[in-house]
Write an enzyme that holds these catalytic residues in place. Structure first.
Site, short mmCIF file in Angstrom:
data_model
loop_
_atom_site.label_atom_id
_atom_site.label_comp_id
_atom_site.label_asym_id
_atom_site.label_seq_id
_atom_site.Cartn_x
_atom_site.Cartn_y
_atom_site.Cartn_z
N HIS A 28 29.16 62.84 -10.98
CA HIS A 28 27.72 62.99 -11.20
C HIS A 28 27.37 62.61 -12.64
O HIS A 28 27.40 63.46 -13.54
CB HIS A 28 27.30 64.43 -10.93
CG HIS A 28 27.60 64.88 -9.53
ND1 HIS A 28 28.87 65.16 -9.09
CD2 HIS A 28 26.76 65.12 -8.47
CE1 HIS A 28 28.83 65.54 -7.82
NE2 HIS A 28 27.56 65.53 -7.43
N HIS A 263 22.25 60.74 -9.80
CA HIS A 263 22.72 62.12 -9.69
C HIS A 263 24.18 62.21 -9.28
O HIS A 263 24.99 62.79 -10.00
CB HIS A 263 21.86 62.90 -8.69
CG HIS A 263 22.44 64.24 -8.35
ND1 HIS A 263 22.31 65.34 -9.18
CD2 HIS A 263 23.18 64.66 -7.29
CE1 HIS A 263 22.95 66.37 -8.64
NE2 HIS A 263 23.48 65.99 -7.50
N GLU A 412 22.06 91.25 -1.36
CA GLU A 412 23.51 91.20 -1.10
C GLU A 412 24.20 90.01 -1.76
O GLU A 412 25.27 90.16 -2.34
CB GLU A 412 23.79 91.18 0.41
CG GLU A 412 23.52 92.49 1.11
CD GLU A 412 22.10 92.62 1.61
OE1 GLU A 412 21.80 93.62 2.30
OE2 GLU A 412 21.28 91.72 1.30
#
Length: 664
Positions: A28, A263, A412
């Site tokens: 990347h 990217h 959570e």
């Protein structure tokens, strides 16, 4: 220093990353080209660390939450004098080298956390900040700031899109973690293009609502602006900070700058050369490191030695003035527990009466917390149900950093990652808890805990159809199988209060994460005077009962709340058949499979193929231990627990029928 030298160092870092990615033909490059000025400024002007002792306790922590930019981090580590060489960069993403595709804790020196799944690093930073503030409150004294450092996290648009970042930021703002500073790389580009189509919220207002100090947007490619912003963030004591750094992904690339193509794929040789030319770099050189840039950035070594020397001198004085505190802090930071920490733990249990294993777990946990100061944790708003409250301890909060009870709220996934951050920081033995059915929210952080090999302890109560009337949404079926499938995770499902004692002992002795699974309902008291001691849990599986000394002709294998039921069935089968029957309690597949082949053979002889497994959960994978599997291979129903057990055939009568059929 001159701006020209800054620029030379920044471009060195950029093109070390770009060249590594190009040579690997994967990676990347966009973020290293755009964001390097911001992280360089942090590492050069602010980051307190020691490249020659990366585990120095009072170092600042840096987490690359945007783990896809790993090549940028490896370049920083190399240029700053860590034990990583140019050959490692040249073999980016290759077998046998520390420069993995995404940063891996324990695999590459200087990497503070394994990142890649976006948002996880963001939340782990919160855990590190909690650990820092708790240890500082517990051990610092006037004129002795022994624990005093920042946690910096580099995050991306993708990190902030993930829901875990909102969960974690909400808690961080509530707790007023002022030592926590995020550099947000706001380049507005993702794999699918301009984020305006799917991420167009006002990030500044969002984080201000979380009680963050938000700085910017600033020019994240301007060293002076980044420097001033980090200084401002450091001055804020009551709020975590988010610095919005506007950058250009793929900066300098004539055909890729500001575009999604930069990217996640190499630029290509032609574009690499054009980019180097655009930024005034020699396009004919690869992995080029100007001597003046390396000499300058190598000054991090001398600074680091100075930081640690000054801290050590302060700690030596602290040790003389506060010897007991110094000893306790050293013990916590070492991760070791005082001798006798696990002595006589069964004495904490009420003798001779049925007890839910969640109740037993709570009793043991409280006793352990009295003996081990590093134990800190809580639940996702289920403390009274999970039995995870430390009764003698206060709650950790913005006004009480000494508290050892955490209130994570109904978050959570963030809870799991924050727990990992606490473990990564050091000095803390963290635990967290929820219902087993909600393990699904926690898969990513538990997987990362196992990958990193850190001592996070995950407690899951309400472990089966024994939940009863709450119905199938709250009755776990595939979750135990899911936990057992995670490599390096120690999964423990004790059958009674005494096995629960040893489950905690196993978890605290394990060099990695553990999951302790407990019941909501009471389980029968097992009179150990007629059975094998529960210490057998430490070997994962053991013969709990056998009808005679003769070799068994049939073996029942069970775990958790079904063991007592299976014991009754084993006795009944022996009585009806007149044949020797064995019952094996198997609370941990992982521990059992770590034992010698001789031990495994002594418990489950390969010559005895008539075996039945009994567990109120998915039967998938039990086939490797037993020919017949009694369990739950569909979702549960809302009804009293005993009726659900009967509905699925998990009864003494059905087990005996299956056993007698197998014995024919």
């Amino acid at each position: 220093m001159s701006g020209n030298l800054d620029e030379k160092c920044i471009n060195t870092l950029r093109f070390l990353a770009v060249d590594a990615i190009q040579k690997a033909s994967s990676g990347h490059p966009g973020t290293p080209l755009g964001a390097t000025p911001a992280v360089y400024t942090l590492w050069d002007r602010f980051l307190k660390h020691n490249p020659q002792n990366p585990q120095w306790p009072n170092r600042d922590r840096f987490i690359l939450s945007a783990g896809h930019a790993s090549a940028m981090l490896y370049a920083l580590l190399y240029m700053s004098g860590y034990n990583i060489n140019l050959d490692d960069l040249k073999n980016f993403r290759q077998k046998g080298y520390c420069t993995a595709g995404h940063p891996e804790y324990g695999h590459c020196i200087g990497v503070e956390a394994t990142t890649g799944p976006l948002g996880q690093g963001f939340a782990m930073g919160v855990g590190m900040a909690i650990a820092e503030s708790h240890l500082a409150e517990a051990y610092n004294r006037p004129d002795y700031n022994i624990i005093d450092h920042f946690i910096y996290v580099f995050c991306s648009d993708g990190d902030l899109m993930e829901g875990i970042s909102s969960e974690a930021a909400s808690l961080a703002g509530t707790l007023k973690l002022g030592k926590l500073i995020y550099l947000y790389d706001d380049n507005k580009i993702s794999i699918e293009g301009d984020t305006a189509s799917f991420f167009n919220e006002n990030v500044k207002q969002r984080f201000e609502a979380f009680n963050f100090q938000v700085i910017g947007p600033i020019d994240g490619m301007n060293v002076q602006e980044v420097q001033a912003s980090i200084k401002e963030a450091q001055q804020e004591k009551e709020k975590p900070s988010l610095i919005i750094c506007r950058t250009i992904i793929g900066y300098g690339s004539p055909n890729r700058a500001g575009k999604a193509q930069s990217h996640g794929e190499p630029l290509g040789e032609t574009e690499v050369a054009l980019t180097k030319k655009t930024l005034g770099w020699d396009e004919n050189k690869t992995f080029y490191v100007p001597p003046e840039a390396k000499d300058y950035m190598d000054q991090a070594i001398a600074r680091g030695l100075k930081y640690q020397k000054e801290w050590q001198e302060l700690f030596n004085k602290y040790q003389k003035d506060y010897p007991s505190q110094a000893k306790a802090l050293q013990e916590q930071l070492s991760g070791q527990y005082a001798a006798g920490w696990n002595d006589n733990l069964t004495n904490t249990l009420p003798a001779g009466r049925p007890l839910a294993t969640r109740e037993a777990s709570g009793l043991v946990l409280n006793e352990l917390a009295d003996r081990i100061n590093s134990i800190i944790g809580g639940s996702a708003d289920l403390g009274p149900s999970n039995k995870t409250k430390l009764e003698k301890q206060s709650y950790f909060s913005s006004t009480n950093r000494s508290g050892r009870n955490m209130q994570f709220g109904v978050r959570e996934q963030a809870m799991g990652a924050i727990t990992n951050g606490m473990a990564l920081h050091g000095g803390i033995t963290p635990y967290c808890a929820t219902f087993l059915a909600f393990y699904d929210y926690m898969r990513a952080p538990i997987r990362l805990a196992a990958l990193m090999g850190i001592k996070s302890i995950f407690i899951f109560s309400h472990d089966s159809i024994g939940m009863g009337e709450d119905g199938p949404t709250h009755q776990p079926v595939e979750q135990i199988l899911g936990l057992r499938s995670v490599p390096r995770l120690l999964t423990l499902r004790p059958c009674d209060s005494e096995e629960t004692v040893y489950a905690w002992q196993a978890a605290l002795s394990h060099n990695g994460p553990s999951a302790i699974i407990t019941t909501r309902q009471k389980v029968p008291y097992l009179d150990r005077s007629t059975l094998t001691t529960a210490e057998g849990l430490l070997k994962g599986a053991y013969t709990l009962w056998q009808s005679s000394v003769d070799n068994p002709q049939l073996i029942l294998i069970s775990s958790g709340s079904e063991v007592a039921l299976s014991l009754d069935a084993a006795r009944k089968t022996a009585e009806k058949s007149g044949k020797p029957i064995r019952l094996v309690s198997m609370p941990s597949w992982e521990l059992f499979e770590q034992q010698s082949m001789e031990y495994q053979e002594s418990i489950l002889p390969s010559s005895i193929t008539k075996r039945i497994s009994i567990e109120a959960a998915s039967t998938m994978s039990w086939q490797k231990y037993a020919a017949v599997n009694i369990g739950v291979d569909d979702f549960g129903i809302s009804a009293p627990a005993n009726e659900i057990y009967e509905y699925f055939g998990i009864t003494q009568e059905n087990i005996v029928i299956k056993a007698l059929e197998l014995l024919k």
